[in-house]
Design a protein around this motif. Structure first.
Motif, PDB file in Angstrom:
ATOM      1  N   SER A  14     -26.345  -4.256  34.132  1.00  0.00           N
ATOM      2  CA  SER A  14     -26.405  -3.336  35.169  1.00  0.00           C
ATOM      3  C   SER A  14     -25.493  -4.323  35.806  1.00  0.00           C
ATOM      4  N   SER A  15     -24.437  -3.989  37.004  1.00  0.00           N
ATOM      5  CA  SER A  15     -23.725  -4.485  37.833  1.00  0.00           C
ATOM      6  C   SER A  15     -25.051  -5.761  38.483  1.00  0.00           C
ATOM      7  N   LEU A  16     -23.695  -6.701  38.933  1.00  0.00           N
ATOM      8  CA  LEU A  16     -24.662  -7.939  39.427  1.00  0.00           C
ATOM      9  C   LEU A  16     -25.525  -7.721  40.535  1.00  0.00           C
ATOM     10  N   ALA A  17     -24.362  -6.686  41.260  1.00  0.00           N
ATOM     11  CA  ALA A  17     -24.905  -6.510  42.921  1.00  0.00           C
ATOM     12  C   ALA A  17     -25.998  -5.477  42.751  1.00  0.00           C
ATOM     13  N   ALA A  18     -26.732  -4.246  41.803  1.00  0.00           N
ATOM     14  CA  ALA A  18     -28.207  -4.028  41.809  1.00  0.00           C
ATOM     15  C   ALA A  18     -28.864  -5.017  40.881  1.00  0.00           C
ATOM     16  N   VAL A  19     -28.760  -5.656  41.058  1.00  0.00           N
ATOM     17  CA  VAL A  19     -29.790  -6.378  39.945  1.00  0.00           C
ATOM     18  C   VAL A  19     -31.449  -6.412  40.755  1.00  0.00           C
ATOM     19  N   HIS A  20     -31.477  -6.973  42.022  1.00  0.00           N
ATOM     20  CA  HIS A  20     -32.499  -6.058  42.739  1.00  0.00           C
ATOM     21  C   HIS A  20     -34.138  -6.392  42.969  1.00  0.00           C
ATOM     22  N   GLY A  21     -34.268  -7.852  42.120  1.00  0.00           N
ATOM     23  CA  GLY A  21     -35.349  -8.754  41.757  1.00  0.00           C
ATOM     24  C   GLY A  21     -35.666  -8.833  39.887  1.00  0.00           C
ATOM     25  N   ALA A  22     -34.718  -8.218  39.592  1.00  0.00           N
ATOM     26  CA  ALA A  22     -34.579  -8.069  38.025  1.00  0.00           C
ATOM     27  C   ALA A  22     -34.492 -10.365  37.018  1.00  0.00           C
ATOM     28  N   VAL A  39      -7.448  -5.199  41.350  1.00  0.00           N
ATOM     29  CA  VAL A  39      -7.910  -5.776  41.342  1.00  0.00           C
ATOM     30  C   VAL A  39      -8.977  -5.750  43.199  1.00  0.00           C
ATOM     31  N   ILE A  40     -10.212  -5.772  43.063  1.00  0.00           N
ATOM     32  CA  ILE A  40     -10.119  -6.174  44.848  1.00  0.00           C
ATOM     33  C   ILE A  40     -10.686  -6.558  44.662  1.00  0.00           C
ATOM     34  N   GLY A  41     -12.255  -6.799  43.380  1.00  0.00           N
ATOM     35  CA  GLY A  41     -13.233  -8.022  43.055  1.00  0.00           C
ATOM     36  C   GLY A  41     -13.357  -7.768  41.641  1.00  0.00           C
ATOM     37  N   LEU A  42     -14.896  -8.554  41.620  1.00  0.00           N
ATOM     38  CA  LEU A  42     -14.573  -9.469  40.479  1.00  0.00           C
ATOM     39  C   LEU A  42     -16.262  -8.865  39.985  1.00  0.00           C
ATOM     40  N   ASP A  43     -16.725  -9.029  39.571  1.00  0.00           N
ATOM     41  CA  ASP A  43     -18.142  -8.341  39.121  1.00  0.00           C
ATOM     42  C   ASP A  43     -18.775  -9.112  37.471  1.00  0.00           C
ATOM     43  N   GLY A  44     -20.273  -9.120  37.771  1.00  0.00           N
ATOM     44  CA  GLY A  44     -20.458  -9.494  36.316  1.00  0.00           C
ATOM     45  C   GLY A  44     -21.248  -8.566  35.504  1.00  0.00           C
ATOM     46  N   ALA A  46     -17.501  -9.135  48.626  1.00  0.00           N
ATOM     47  CA  ALA A  46     -18.707 -10.105  49.396  1.00  0.00           C
ATOM     48  C   ALA A  46     -20.270  -9.635  49.640  1.00  0.00           C
ATOM     49  N   GLU A  47     -20.065  -9.055  50.604  1.00  0.00           N
ATOM     50  CA  GLU A  47     -21.462  -8.665  51.507  1.00  0.00           C
ATOM     51  C   GLU A  47     -21.761  -7.814  50.595  1.00  0.00           C
ATOM     52  N   GLN A  48     -21.389  -7.178  49.794  1.00  0.00           N
ATOM     53  CA  GLN A  48     -21.570  -6.098  49.535  1.00  0.00           C
ATOM     54  C   GLN A  48     -22.132  -6.141  47.927  1.00  0.00           C
ATOM     55  N   GLY A  49     -22.175  -7.774  47.722  1.00  0.00           N
ATOM     56  CA  GLY A  49     -22.827  -8.084  46.477  1.00  0.00           C
ATOM     57  C   GLY A  49     -22.235  -8.744  45.606  1.00  0.00           C
ATOM     58  N   PHE A  50     -20.919  -8.204  45.515  1.00  0.00           N
ATOM     59  CA  PHE A  50     -19.342  -8.717  44.352  1.00  0.00           C
ATOM     60  C   PHE A  50     -19.392  -9.791  44.943  1.00  0.00           C
ATOM     61  N   ILE A  51     -18.446 -10.640  43.942  1.00  0.00           N
ATOM     62  CA  ILE A  51     -18.193 -11.701  43.732  1.00  0.00           C
ATOM     63  C   ILE A  51     -16.041 -11.193  44.446  1.00  0.00           C
ATOM     64  N   SER A  52     -16.070 -11.711  45.515  1.00  0.00           N
ATOM     65  CA  SER A  52     -14.540 -12.197  46.326  1.00  0.00           C
ATOM     66  C   SER A  52     -13.873 -12.432  45.582  1.00  0.00           C
ATOM     67  N   GLN A  53     -12.212 -11.920  45.804  1.00  0.00           N
ATOM     68  CA  GLN A  53     -11.393 -13.103  45.588  1.00  0.00           C
ATOM     69  C   GLN A  53     -10.734 -14.643  45.963  1.00  0.00           C
ATOM     70  N   GLU A  59     -13.695 -15.999  35.993  1.00  0.00           N
ATOM     71  CA  GLU A  59     -14.354 -14.967  34.748  1.00  0.00           C
ATOM     72  C   GLU A  59     -14.443 -15.908  33.617  1.00  0.00           C
ATOM     73  N   ASP A  60     -14.931 -17.179  33.908  1.00  0.00           N
ATOM     74  CA  ASP A  60     -15.664 -17.454  32.910  1.00  0.00           C
ATOM     75  C   ASP A  60     -16.870 -16.877  32.413  1.00  0.00           C
ATOM     76  N   TYR A  61     -18.325 -16.451  33.139  1.00  0.00           N
ATOM     77  CA  TYR A  61     -18.932 -15.906  32.455  1.00  0.00           C
ATOM     78  C   TYR A  61     -18.384 -15.176  31.161  1.00  0.00           C
ATOM     79  N   PRO A  62     -18.829 -14.589  30.199  1.00  0.00           N
ATOM     80  CA  PRO A  62     -19.035 -13.916  29.235  1.00  0.00           C
ATOM     81  C   PRO A  62     -18.834 -12.439  29.723  1.00  0.00           C
ATOM     82  N   LEU A  63     -20.184 -11.935  30.293  1.00  0.00           N
ATOM     83  CA  LEU A  63     -20.008 -10.714  31.008  1.00  0.00           C
ATOM     84  C   LEU A  63     -18.991 -10.670  32.350  1.00  0.00           C
ATOM     85  N   SER A  64     -17.837 -11.074  32.542  1.00  0.00           N
ATOM     86  CA  SER A  64     -17.296 -10.842  34.202  1.00  0.00           C
ATOM     87  C   SER A  64     -16.852  -9.607  33.561  1.00  0.00           C
ATOM     88  N   ARG A  65     -16.130  -9.179  35.042  1.00  0.00           N
ATOM     89  CA  ARG A  65     -15.086  -7.927  34.584  1.00  0.00           C
ATOM     90  C   ARG A  65     -14.433  -8.031  36.441  1.00  0.00           C
TER      91      ARG A  65
END
Length: 436
Positions: A226-234, A127-132, A295-302, A257-263
């Motif tokens: 979408s990936s959390l890192a790709a929301v881009h203003g939506a 597991v290299i990171g987390l995303d919603g 984290a710099e790429q918009g994902f959630i670090s561990q 990982e409490d958020y229901p759509l965490s991955r």
């Protein structure tokens, strides 16, 4: 920088024997679009490579990272980002050295790849990171939240007009990722399958989250994910599951990982015959330097942090006391399905929590472990099992030199998911870490 040096020194044996010529990564578009190239560049910089450049590949969603190693020899890493399932297919056919995936490997894929070893083992499943998975609408849409059940109704076509959700807008335009996407497979597993519905046939499909998000921003009637890192203003909606409160995909709620759509975001390495450069990339991704890139790429670090938690009505008295006087770490320990054993991420989280407590001077008598679970028919059994889970974590931390102050179990209190489906019950079986 000084804290990274011991890790780099420990990695030198891997780097010394690495074959610099060629590395092939295939799979998730979520990972491959930007994160994988950034991690590759970071690894090459750590190895002392020069002339690092990223070039378009022969087709869309493919890139090549080229450089010269410390000996002046050419290095090439090919990254193909066409969906998580394509990574496992390429690994099986010998066309990839590791697979990038934004969802866990399936039972069928595990069986198909058994010649490569146990891909669910700690060494192979990284597991290299987390995303919603963010549910997004046009910025002008006033809707603020949806339940999992409502999401399933919308994306299956059962709810087809915005007025049915209490807002104006006319017909709902449903947008989704394509079938090869790990993002779609995650959405399908967490939203559609539990409600026993299929994606509506008229839904527009996209290979990348970026394309989907751009379309949502230009269409007042659209909804997508979408990936959390790709929301881009939506506009991002809060999501509720079962009796749990609606949650936005904030960094803290995705990290725990409490958020229901965490991955989770994965790299899968062959258990046998893994190339040294592939192993080096996975280890770099797990390092502090690699997690900073995540984290710099918009994902959630561990990387573990301690955050204050708001005191809320309905909290059990002991939990309210923790929220008032202590801070909660941004990690939850979770377990293998149907087992009391920590899963692959939790085993590495033991190391991360231990290192955080060491650096904070809190190795002794400063941490509290709080276990949670799902309802049981026998009175008191949920509380007992939740405490046993916390004790399992205590044993692992004790081996690493941590002496916790208290271990407690709250049974089925404070659920983060519904309990009517196994996946929700599995998410509720967790252990939190609080520190004074």
């Amino acid at each position: 920088m000084l804290r990274i040096l011991p890790w780099l020194l420990g990695l030198l044996p891997l780097l010394a024997c690495a074959d610099p010529a060629h590395l092939r990564i295939q799979g998730s578009n979520t990972i491959g679009a930007a994160l994988a190239p950034a991690l590759v560049r970071g690894l090459l910089q750590a190895q002392g490579a020069s002339g690092i450049e990223t070039l378009p590949g022969p087709v869309t969603n493919e890139v090549q990272v080229r450089a010269r190693d410390v000996a002046g020899q050419p290095v090439q890493i090919d990254i193909a980002a066409h969906g998580s399932s394509t990574g496992f297919t390429a690994l099986r056919s010998g066309e990839a050295d590791l697979a990038a995936s934004s969802r866990p490997i399936s039972d069928v894929e595990t069986e198909q790849l058994k010649a490569f070893g146990d891909l669910r083992g700690v060494a192979s499943e990284q597991v290299i990171g987390l995303d919603g998975v963010a549910v997004i609408v046009h910025p002008d849409n006033p809707l603020s939240r949806l339940s999992i059940a409502q999401l399933a109704q919308i994306f299956s076509g059962q709810v087809s007009r915005w007025e049915q959700l209490g807002v104006s807008g006319g017909a709902i335009h449903v947008l989704a990722r394509d079938d090869r996407s790990g993002t779609f497979e995650t959405f399908k597993a967490l939203v559609l399958d539990p409600q026993q519905v299929d994606l509506a046939a008229p839904a527009q499909r996209f290979e990348s989250s970026e394309q989907l998000a751009d379309r949502v921003k230009s269409d007042r009637q659209a909804i997508g994910f979408s990936s959390l890192a790709a929301v881009h203003g939506a506009r991002v909606l809060a999501i509720a599951e079962g009796q749990a409160p609606a949650m936005l995909p904030t960094p803290a709620l995705v990290a725990s990982e409490d958020y229901p759509l965490s991955r989770r975001l994965y790299l899968y390495l062959p258990g046998q015959g893994v190339r040294a450069q592939a192993q080096a990339l996975a280890e770099f991704a797990q390092s502090p330097a690699g997690q900073a890139i995540v984290a710099e790429q918009g994902f959630i670090s561990q990387q573990v942090r301690a955050l204050p938690a708001p005191v809320q009505a309905g909290m059990p008295p002991r939990y309210r006391s923790l929220a008032s006087d202590a801070r909660r770490l941004t990690v939850n320990f979770r377990f293998q399905e149907g087992s009391a054993s920590l899963d692959s991420k939790a085993r590495r989280d033991v190391q991360r929590v231990t290192e955080y407590l060491r650096q904070s001077g809190k190795l002794q008598d400063q941490a509290v472990l709080v276990g949670f679970g799902d309802p049981k028919e026998t009175p008191g059994r949920a509380a007992l099992l939740s405490r046993l889970r916390a004790m399992a974590v205590r044993r692992e931390l004790a081996r690493a030199g941590v002496e916790v102050r208290e271990v407690t179990g709250f049974g089925d209190d404070l659920p983060v998911a519904g309990n009517d489906q196994e996946q929700g019950r599995q998410r509720n079986r967790r252990v939190e870490v609080w520190v004074y």
